[in-house]
Write a protein that holds these residues in place. Structure first.
Motif, PDB file in Angstrom:
ATOM      1  N   LEU A   1      10.846   0.142  -3.622  1.00 49.94           N
ATOM      2  CA  LEU A   1      10.003  -0.714  -4.449  1.00 49.94           C
ATOM      3  C   LEU A   1      10.848  -1.706  -5.247  1.00 49.94           C
ATOM      4  O   LEU A   1      10.482  -2.881  -5.403  1.00 49.94           O
ATOM      5  N   THR A   2      11.986  -1.251  -5.752  1.00 52.80           N
ATOM      6  CA  THR A   2      12.877  -2.147  -6.497  1.00 52.80           C
ATOM      7  C   THR A   2      13.438  -3.226  -5.577  1.00 52.80           C
ATOM      8  O   THR A   2      13.518  -4.399  -5.949  1.00 52.80           O
TER       9      THR A   2
ATOM     10  N   TYR B   1       3.964  -3.671   8.197  1.00 49.69           N
ATOM     11  CA  TYR B   1       5.177  -2.913   8.518  1.00 49.69           C
ATOM     12  C   TYR B   1       5.476  -1.898   7.408  1.00 49.69           C
ATOM     13  O   TYR B   1       5.151  -2.117   6.238  1.00 49.69           O
ATOM     14  N   ILE B   2       6.104  -0.807   7.793  1.00 54.59           N
ATOM     15  CA  ILE B   2       6.396   0.273   6.847  1.00 54.59           C
ATOM     16  C   ILE B   2       7.720  -0.009   6.162  1.00 54.59           C
ATOM     17  O   ILE B   2       8.763  -0.129   6.813  1.00 54.59           O
ATOM     18  N   GLY B   3       7.680  -0.120   4.845  1.00 52.28           N
ATOM     19  CA  GLY B   3       8.874  -0.433   4.077  1.00 52.28           C
ATOM     20  C   GLY B   3       9.619   0.795   3.585  1.00 52.28           C
ATOM     21  O   GLY B   3      10.801   0.704   3.224  1.00 52.28           O
TER      22      GLY B   3
ATOM     23  N   LEU C   1       5.065   3.664   2.364  1.00 52.52           N
ATOM     24  CA  LEU C   1       4.885   2.390   1.671  1.00 52.52           C
ATOM     25  C   LEU C   1       4.690   1.322   2.744  1.00 52.52           C
ATOM     26  O   LEU C   1       5.583   1.082   3.557  1.00 52.52           O
ATOM     27  N   VAL C   2       3.514   0.707   2.771  1.00 48.27           N
ATOM     28  CA  VAL C   2       3.177  -0.274   3.800  1.00 48.27           C
ATOM     29  C   VAL C   2       3.202  -1.671   3.179  1.00 48.27           C
ATOM     30  O   VAL C   2       2.558  -1.928   2.166  1.00 48.27           O
TER      31      VAL C   2
ATOM     32  N   LEU D   1       0.839  -1.195   0.000  1.00 46.18           N
ATOM     33  CA  LEU D   1       0.000   0.000   0.000  1.00 46.18           C
ATOM     34  C   LEU D   1       0.876   1.248   0.000  1.00 46.18           C
ATOM     35  O   LEU D   1       1.757   1.393   0.849  1.00 46.18           O
ATOM     36  N   LEU D   2       0.634   2.140  -0.942  1.00 45.02           N
ATOM     37  CA  LEU D   2       1.302   3.436  -0.959  1.00 45.02           C
ATOM     38  C   LEU D   2       0.300   4.485  -0.500  1.00 45.02           C
ATOM     39  O   LEU D   2      -0.686   4.766  -1.184  1.00 45.02           O
ATOM     40  N   LEU D   3       0.534   5.026   0.702  1.00 43.52           N
ATOM     41  CA  LEU D   3      -0.329   6.049   1.270  1.00 43.52           C
ATOM     42  C   LEU D   3       0.261   7.424   0.998  1.00 43.52           C
ATOM     43  O   LEU D   3       1.419   7.685   1.332  1.00 43.52           O
ATOM     44  N   LEU D   4      -0.535   8.319   0.407  1.00 47.34           N
ATOM     45  CA  LEU D   4      -0.118   9.682   0.101  1.00 47.34           C
ATOM     46  C   LEU D   4      -1.018  10.622   0.896  1.00 47.34           C
ATOM     47  O   LEU D   4      -2.250  10.573   0.766  1.00 47.34           O
TER      48      LEU D   4
END
Length: 535
Positions: free
Chosen positions: A514-515, A500-502, A494-495, A453-456
């Protein structure tokens, strides 16, 4: 029983059909990976085992939808609420959770959990082979091969790209795949069983350390934890006049670990510890255990992984064994699924060991520390009194809160990718309420599909170019624009699927993270990896 089976080819073979192995299978199958589970028991084991799921385990499982029907989101939460537990048999450990999280401690028998996960796994298409005992494990450059002996002497061979050994403390996978381990030898002797007991007179010599009072249960001690000058008795009434009983003798390890325990031997041990005669009869589920501890030096060897008791064993104090194993399963499951589907970063599978082995080492260390406090000598009384005071100072930031966060694994912070990573990276994202263009929601609701999940947040999140940088993973990511949240002082997060937050804004953009997680340009073919069926 499986009829006419000689060879099965799948993408992943899971050895061990307990809760850990079945949860790995659910995580994989929910993302379109073909799985077979090989389990020696012909049915779900009814022997009393673990009954506790701690907060971080419950939080992760609820985010993945695996506890549907067993626990719900947003119940029992709040910083001032939670579960009352113990530390080294000392009562008063209060485990609290953030607002809107599930209950801090979920009591659920391992038998119930195993049936629950098996039903989910079968519904997702997992083939579960019960009554097949693994006899040989081989791996080569192209995959793994597992041979198992089944009913009537029939043999089944399962081949796959990867193998997960979740086959318990006496793991055949661990031994045959050549995993090395570090061990701590046993120093105490312990027994367990469901029995009927009667008081036969005499005076208790107990020091008292957490019994719940009352004259029922074992020899007038009542249900609870009871320390005497010779050891410990733990008693729990389970109905029908039956007491679930455990004993702890700190005078040394029992030499004949494999010798079956008898009711008479358990009776003698009970009488010796409490210092009087107690009639113990009609025992079942009798067993021995100790403080022997083991930790595999690596959780991965090529295409073979270990999880649960196959990877780590410790003294069963604090109810942490099952929770630790299930967190292994959640961590490994999504990573292995992405690897099988060709959408994992180069080092993603190696992060399983980097993240989960230190967590198990921490559990082993503090269970050994708890056992040290439980040794019955009077010289430890001041230390026990001190810990009692610390437990009384619970709550956010208090000494008791530190111990509670450790036992419940809520203090777990994953290794950051770099020395300059923002403080949020590696932390667990609480179930905060979010206001999006589609209406109100929360973190649990957004992670149910099993997608990263990408939170903005607010205009800053949208104007930072983060969504544009993540466009190459559009088929994989769930991108959500939300209003800023109090306490989350960042523009974007980025979850990971496990909560957990990546990655967090404040340094480089999300492309590097992401890569690392999902490979370059993974989004082009990622549609099939969504785990909606598991949510």
């Amino acid at each position: 029983m499986v009829r006419g089976v000689r060879g099965i080819r799948v993408q992943v073979v899971v050895c061990g059909g307990g809760p850990v192995g079945l949860l790995v299978a659910c995580e994989l199958a929910g993302r379109g990976v073909s799985v077979v589970v090989v389990e020696a028991e012909s049915g779900v084991c009814r022997r009393p085992k673990a009954t506790t799921l701690h907060a971080r385990t419950v939080q992760c499982l609820v985010r993945r939808g695996h506890l549907a029907g067993l626990a719900g989101a947003g119940v029992g939460g709040g910083a001032g609420s939670g579960g009352v537990f113990h530390f080294a048999g000392i009562p008063g450990l209060s485990i609290s959770v953030p607002a809107a999280e599930p209950a801090a401690v979920l009591k659920c028998a391992q038998e119930v959990l195993e049936r629950h996960f098996e039903g989910r796994a079968r519904a997702l298409g997992v083939r579960v082979l019960r009554g097949y005992r693994v006899v040989e494990v081989r791996q080569g450059p192209g995959g793994v091969r597992v041979s198992a002996q089944g009913p009537g002497g029939r043999r089944v061979v399962c081949a796959g790209e990867y193998l997960v050994g979740a086959d318990g403390a006496r793991s055949v996978v661990r031994e045959q795949a050549g995993f090395a381990s570090g061990t701590f030898p046993a120093t105490v002797s312990a027994m367990a069983g469901d029995v009927r007991v009667e008081e036969t007179g005499g005076t208790a010599g107990t020091a008292g350390a957490g019994g719940s009072g009352g004259s029922g249960g074992l020899g007038g001690l009542g249900a609870g934890w009871h320390r005497t000058p010779r050891g410990w008795i733990v008693a729990k009434e389970v109905g029908g006049g039956v007491v679930r009983l455990r004993t702890l003798n700190c005078q040394g390890a029992f030499a004949g670990r494999g010798v079956p325990l008898t009711v008479e031997e358990l009776r003698r041990e009970v009488c010796w510890i409490v210092g009087r005669e107690v009639a113990v009869r009609e025992g079942r589920w009798l067993s021995r255990f100790s403080d022997f501890s083991r930790l595999a030096r690596s959780y991965r060897r090529g295409r073979v992984f270990l999880a649960g008791d196959a990877a780590h064993v410790h003294f069963p104090i604090g109810g942490q064994g099952l929770s630790t194993g299930l967190l292994d399963a959640v961590d490994l499951g999504w990573k292995l699924a992405f690897a099988v589907r060709g959408m994992a970063g180069v080092g993603l599978l190696d992060t399983y060991d980097l993240e989960r082995r230190p967590a198990a080492q921490r559990v082993i260390d503090h269970t050994r520390a708890q056992l040290a406090l439980m040794r019955p000598g009077p010289e430890l009384d001041p230390l026990r009194a001190l810990f009692g005071e610390l437990l009384a100072r619970g709550g956010e930031g208090g000494e008791g809160g530190v111990l509670a966060s450790m036992v419940s694994a809520q203090d777990t912070v994953l290794p950051a990718r770099g020395v300059d990573s923002p403080e949020w990276e590696g932390r667990f994202l609480p179930n905060v309420q979010l206001v999006t263009g589609q209406g109100p929601t929360d973190v649990i609701g957004l992670l149910g599909e099993g997608r990263p999940l990408l939170l903005l947040f607010g205009e800053q999140g949208g104007s930072g170019g983060y969504e544009e940088q993540a466009r190459g993973w559009a088929g994989l990511l769930r991108v959500v624009h939300a209003e800023p949240v109090a306490g989350l002082a960042c523009e974007a997060l980025l979850v990971r699927p496990d909560g957990y937050i990546g990655w967090a804004s404040g340094g480089e953009g999300p492309a590097a993270a992401l890569t690392a997680y999902f490979g370059a340009g993974a989004g082009a073919e990622a549609g099939g990896v969504v785990a909606g069926a598991a949510g």
